[in-house]
Motif scaffolding. Sequence first.
Motif, PDB file in Angstrom:
ATOM      1  N   ALA A  22      -5.267 -40.585 -32.806  1.00 37.89           N
ATOM      2  CA  ALA A  22      -4.654 -39.766 -33.853  1.00 37.89           C
ATOM      3  C   ALA A  22      -5.543 -38.544 -34.037  1.00 37.89           C
ATOM      4  CB  ALA A  22      -4.517 -40.537 -35.162  1.00 37.89           C
ATOM      5  N   LEU A  78       0.071 -33.178 -36.145  1.00 38.54           N
ATOM      6  CA  LEU A  78      -0.576 -34.461 -35.871  1.00 38.54           C
ATOM      7  C   LEU A  78      -0.196 -34.905 -34.466  1.00 38.54           C
ATOM      8  CD1 LEU A  78      -2.273 -36.873 -36.973  1.00 38.54           C
ATOM      9  CD2 LEU A  78      -0.098 -37.948 -37.604  1.00 38.54           C
ATOM     10  N   ASP A 110      -0.234 -37.805 -32.088  1.00 37.74           N
ATOM     11  CA  ASP A 110      -0.275 -39.267 -32.131  1.00 37.74           C
ATOM     12  C   ASP A 110      -0.642 -39.750 -33.536  1.00 37.74           C
ATOM     13  OD1 ASP A 110       0.641 -39.605 -29.590  1.00 37.74           O
ATOM     14  OD2 ASP A 110      -1.339 -39.817 -28.694  1.00 37.74           O
ATOM     15  N   ALA A 111      -0.250 -40.995 -33.826  1.00 38.52           N
ATOM     16  CA  ALA A 111      -0.313 -41.475 -35.212  1.00 38.52           C
ATOM     17  C   ALA A 111      -1.081 -42.764 -35.378  1.00 38.52           C
ATOM     18  CB  ALA A 111       1.116 -41.654 -35.738  1.00 38.52           C
ATOM     19  N   GLY A 112      -1.898 -43.122 -34.392  1.00 38.26           N
ATOM     20  CA  GLY A 112      -2.680 -44.344 -34.523  1.00 38.26           C
ATOM     21  C   GLY A 112      -1.882 -45.579 -34.138  1.00 38.26           C
ATOM     22  N   GLY A 164      -1.550 -46.492 -39.070  1.00 37.09           N
ATOM     23  CA  GLY A 164      -0.931 -45.305 -39.644  1.00 37.09           C
ATOM     24  C   GLY A 164      -0.882 -45.364 -41.149  1.00 37.09           C
ATOM     25  N   VAL A 197      -4.482 -43.443 -41.264  1.00 39.27           N
ATOM     26  CA  VAL A 197      -4.064 -42.073 -40.979  1.00 39.27           C
ATOM     27  C   VAL A 197      -3.540 -41.377 -42.229  1.00 39.27           C
ATOM     28  CG1 VAL A 197      -2.557 -40.617 -39.589  1.00 39.27           C
ATOM     29  CG2 VAL A 197      -3.588 -42.652 -38.577  1.00 39.27           C
ATOM     30  N   HIS A 220      -0.451 -45.394 -29.691  1.00 28.33           N
ATOM     31  CA  HIS A 220      -0.322 -43.963 -29.949  1.00 28.33           C
ATOM     32  C   HIS A 220       0.777 -43.652 -30.967  1.00 28.33           C
ATOM     33  CE1 HIS A 220      -2.867 -42.336 -26.573  1.00 28.33           C
ATOM     34  NE2 HIS A 220      -2.747 -43.619 -26.225  1.00 28.33           N
TER      35      HIS A 220
END
Length: 744
Positions: free
Chosen positions: A504, A515, A517-519, A528, A532, A556
Amino acid sequence: MRTGMMALAVGLLAPVFMPALPPVWLMLLMPVVALMLLPFRSYPLACVLFGFAWSSVAAQWALDDRLALKLDGETRWLEGRVVGLPQDREGVVRFELVDARSRHEKLPARMRLAWYAGPAVNSGERWRLAVKLKRPGGLRNPDAFDFEAWLLAQRIGATGTIKDGQRLSEARWAWRDSIRQRLLGVDAQGRNGALAALVLGDGSGLSREDWQILQDTGTVHLLVISGQHIGLLAAVMYLLVAGLARYGLWPLRWPWLPWACGLAFAAALGYGLLAGFDVPVQRACVMVGLVLLWRLRFRHLGAWWPLLLAFNGVLLLDPLASLRPGFWLSFAAVAVLIFTFGGRLGAWRWWQTWTRAQWLIAIGLCPVLLALNLPISVSGPLANLLAVPWVSLVVLPPALLGTLLLPLPYVGEGLLWLAGGLIDWLFRGLAVIAGQWPAWIPGSLPIGVWLLGSLGAVLLLLPRGVPLRPLGWPLLLLLALPPRERLTEGIADVWQLDVGQGLAILIRTRHHTLLYDAGPRFGEFDIGERVVVPALRKLRVEKLDMMLLSHADADHAGGALAVSRGLPVDRVISGDPEGLPQQLSAAACESGQQWQWDGVSFQLWQWAAAHDSNQRSCVLQIEANGERLLLTGDIDSHAERVLLDGPLAVPTPWLQAPHHGSRSSSSMALLKALQPHSVLISRGHGNSFGHPHPTVLARYRKQQLRIYDSAEHGAIHLQLGTFQPAHTLRHQRRFWRDPPALAR
C-alpha cells in the motif's frame, strides 16, 4: 512528603520517554547516590534517582527476556503451560504460554502464540508444541498503535505461530477460565461474550461490530471492566454493613466500621482478581484501599493524595504499565474529575453534576487521546450519560450475582439471562448513536498545536468566572481544525505503509491523492480497515482521487473494499478488474495513459500479453521535478523484459521491488536499465514465501542500491522531487524497539 512522591513519579516515568536505557553500571550506581543524598535532605532528587533506577532495571529485565536473535524465524519444539484466557476468534486460537522449555535453547518466560484452525485450548493445560518463533514486533505506521511497546508492557518475550502440538496434561487451577466457560455456556440471549467482558474483563467474545459500537460511543471502559465498577461494588458492601449497623441488625460484638472497611476492600480486591487485575483495576483498588484506611482512622483524605499514591503504587508494581494507553486514560479521567469538582464553591444539583461530568471528561481526555493516537468518540458524552448508570446500576448487579449463584440450579442462569437481555438493549441503543456519530480519527498534530489545544482544555475545566476561561474554546478547536500544510507544487509526497506481506503506497501532490494498492486481507483480518484507513486519516487524507490496484491478488487488493468504505474514492483502476469483488467497480489499466497533477507526471504501463494476475500488474511511473519512482506491483522477469522495450525504460532513481523481492523478479537487466539508487521492499517479517529472496538481495547489493525494507524500517516516507533520502519510522528510537539492523 508530597514533593517526594511527585519526584518518585517523575523518576518512574522518565525511562519511557528515552531513546535508550542507561548502561547497567549506571542503573546500579543511581540507588547508591540516592542513599548518599538522604543525609543532606535532598529527598526529591533521591526519589527521582530511586524511581529512575527501578524503572530502568525493570525495563532491562523485560528486554533481556526477549527471544534470542538466532532463534528469530526458527521452528522449535517446546513445552509450556497455558495461562490467562485463551481467545478463539475468526478461526485463530491465541493464548499465552509460560514456563516454556526447549531441549537446547533458553526461551522467554512468556510467549504469545497463534494457532490457525487449532483445537480448543484451555488455561492451565500443558502442551508440547512446534512453534515458528519471532521476536516481538509490530507494524510501524504514522501515529499508529505501538504493538511492540504493548508486548513489552505485557512482558511477552516472543510471539509465534503453532505448526503442530499435543496436550500433555489437563487444566489445573484455571478458575477464571472455568468461570468463563460457564458464562459462555448459559443462555444469555446471545450476549455471553459481553457478559464475560463485564465480569472477567475478557473481550475476546465480543464481535467486531460490538467493538466498533463501543469505540464509536466511547463506552469500551464499561464492558471490559472499569475502575468505576470496583468502587461501586466496594461502596455497596460498605453501605450494606453500615445500614445493618444503623438499624441494629449487625452483631454488637463485631465493630461495624472495621468490618465495613474490610469487607468493602475484600469485595473490590476479589472483583479485581476476577477481572484480571489490569491497570484501571489496580488504580481503583489502591484508591479504594487508601480511602477506607483513612475512613477507618476517622480522618479526611483529600482527593489528590490517593490518586498520587495509586499512581506511584501501580508504577512500583509494574514500571512498564505506562506503556499501555489504559494507564494514562484511567488516571487522566480521575484527575479530570478531581480537578473539575474539587474546591468549587456551592453545590450542583445531581443531574447537573452528572451531565457536566460527562462533558468535562470528554474535554479533559481529548488531548490525552490525541497524544495516544486513539480515536475520539464524538457521541461519548451522550452515550455515557445513559450507558454508565444502565451498566453500573441495572446490568452489573444481576451479572455478578448470577455468576456467584451459578452453582444453584436455575437461579444463576436466570439472573444471567436477565443481564444478557439488558446488555442487548444497551447495544441496540448504542448502535443507533454510533450510526449517527461514528468515532473521529484525528490527523497528526504539530506539538505546538497540541500544547495550545491542551491549554484550551485546561481553561474549560476551570470554574466559571475565571479570567481567560472563554479562550478555551478557540484553543480547543485548534485540535480539530489545525492549520493545513500544503505540499510544494511539483513535489510528490510518498508513503510506503507498513502492511506486512502486501503493498500500500500513498502518493500526494499539492491538491490530489492516489493510493497504489490497498494492503492485504486474509480471511477476516483486513489490513485495509485496520491499518490503511487509519493511516490515511492520520495523514489528513479526506478523499482519494484515484485508487490504483496493480492486480487482484489479496495481498494487494484485499483491503480495497475497506478503503472505499472508509474514504470517498473518485476513481478505481486495476490491472485485473475482473478479479476484484463485484462491489468494487474498477476501470481497466490503459497502457500508455498519462496525466499531470500539480506539476507531477504519472504514466501507466501493462503487459498486453500477460498470462496471470501477477503479470497483468498495472505499473505506475511517477516523475516529480525530474526524479522518478516506478511502482511495479508483482510483475515477473518476463514482464520486466517487455517493459524495457517501452517508454518507462529510463533512469529511475527509486524502484519499488517487483513482487516483494521474489526470485522471479528484479532481473539484472531491469536494474541495469533503470539504474536505481534505492529500492523499496514491502513484505511481512518471516513470511512463508521467503521474500525477499537472497539472490535478489545479492543483486541489489551488487548494484550498490540502498535497501528500504518495511519489515526492518516500518513505514517509509520520501518526497519525490527533492532528491533527498527517505525517512523511516523505525529510526525514531525508543528503547523497546530494535534498531533497523536488528529489527528483523
